[in-house]
Write an enzyme that holds these catalytic residues in place. Structure first.
Site, PDB file in Angstrom:
ATOM      1  N   SER A 181       0.814  -1.213   0.000  1.00 41.33           N
ATOM      2  CA  SER A 181       0.000   0.000   0.000  1.00 41.33           C
ATOM      3  C   SER A 181       0.848   1.264   0.000  1.00 41.33           C
ATOM      4  CB  SER A 181      -0.935   0.007   1.215  1.00 41.33           C
ATOM      5  OG  SER A 181      -1.871  -1.044   1.139  1.00 41.33           O
ATOM      6  N   HIS A 244      -0.260   3.693   4.656  1.00 46.95           N
ATOM      7  CA  HIS A 244      -1.052   4.328   3.606  1.00 46.95           C
ATOM      8  C   HIS A 244      -0.820   5.838   3.613  1.00 46.95           C
ATOM      9  CE1 HIS A 244      -3.033   0.514   4.412  1.00 46.95           C
ATOM     10  NE2 HIS A 244      -3.735   0.618   3.301  1.00 46.95           N
TER      11      HIS A 244
END
Length: 297
Positions: A181, A244
């Site tokens: 991610s 993230h």
């Protein structure tokens, strides 16, 4: 007064003729085949502001193909298949036993094994986790690599991966980390900044669609990450969502600079050095924190 409609009607065909003429010239100047020319034309409309598309099309070619993002995606898929098929797993939706013992996964107690800060991107928590990351980086990474080439996309992607693991080690120090991610969000962050900055130079429908696409993908993925982080009970593998955010920030700084000057040399751009120095300063702080201050010690 009666001449105005006639003049307007004459100008419209001329404008259309000029656009067709420019497209034909770009096609003749392009260094790629007709099929690739159509592909590059479509990609340039989605990725570049109007004022520099013609310069891009003059230099567009079929080589090299987007090898970096395809190769890294195949590697992540191969590692997932290995742990899902050859390592003992109860089911594919969420992997646990196999990947927790993997030498790739980032684990706080083994953070002295420095490769884990990068190799964790190869391991995913399950089918849903893998498919989400692969779709994000392939849909966004292939067009970006067609324009900016593999070395620039690779720089942004790896910067997001490293930034994600280091940020997780600081703000979520007792949690293991898996998934790509950080890299995917770095590409997303760089693309997002370019869409925002060049929004007025893009077709309104394309601009709105791009922003909506980014918000839907990010919202869905972050929602799943928050669920796995805070609501998964028992022995399930919890996923840190900090990577993230850090990956997105890396993309919004380094990625924005890299993707905004495709026809310029990065080493001559002062913005590039400013973003690199800021990134290196954060990396150095994270290393010092992990050695001397981390509660995981």
């Amino acid at each position: 007064m009666a001449m105005e409609p006639v003049i307007k009607m004459e100008m419209e065909p001329r404008n259309a003729e000029n656009e067709n003429l420019n497209e034909e010239r770009n096609k003749e100047a392009s260094q790629c085949c007709s099929w690739c020319h159509k592909l590059h034309t479509t990609v340039s409309k989605w990725m570049l502001p109007e004022e520099i598309r013609s310069r891009y099309m003059e230099r567009a070619n079929c080589l090299p193909p987007p090898l970096f993002i395809v190769s890294i995606s195949l590697a992540e898929l191969a590692v997932f298949i290995y742990y899902a098929v050859w390592m003992p797993q109860k089911q594919w939706i969420t992997l646990d036993t196999g990947i927790m013992e993997s030498p790739f996964i980032y684990k706080p107690e083994k953070r002295h094994e420095a490769w884990r800060f990068v190799s964790y991107m190869l391991v995913h928590a399950g089918v849903q986790h893998l498919i989400g990351n692969l779709l994000m980086q392939l849909i966004l990474g292939i067009p970006l690599e067609l324009i900016h080439k593999g070395h620039r996309v690779g720089l942004v992607y790896i910067a997001g991966v490293i930034g994600g693991s280091l940020a997780s080690s600081i703000f979520d120090p007792n949690l293991s980390l898996v998934g790509a991610s950080g890299g995917g969000y770095a590409l997303m962050g760089g693309y997002f900044m370019n869409v925002v900055v060049n929004f007025k130079q893009m077709l309104p429908v394309f601009g709105v669609f791009r922003l909506a696409f980014i918000l839907i993908i990010v919202g869905t993925d972050v929602g799943f990450a928050l669920y796995r982080r805070f609501f998964v009970e028992g022995s399930g593998l919890r996923v840190s969502f900090v990577a993230h955010i850090a990956g997105g920030l890396a993309g919004m700084t380094i990625g924005y600079v890299v993707f905004s000057c495709y026809d310029q040399k990065l080493l001559k751009d002062p913005r590039f050095w400013a973003s690199i120095l800021a990134y290196v300063a954060c990396v150095v702080f994270a290393i010092i924190f992990n050695i001397f201050l981390s509660p995981a010690s």
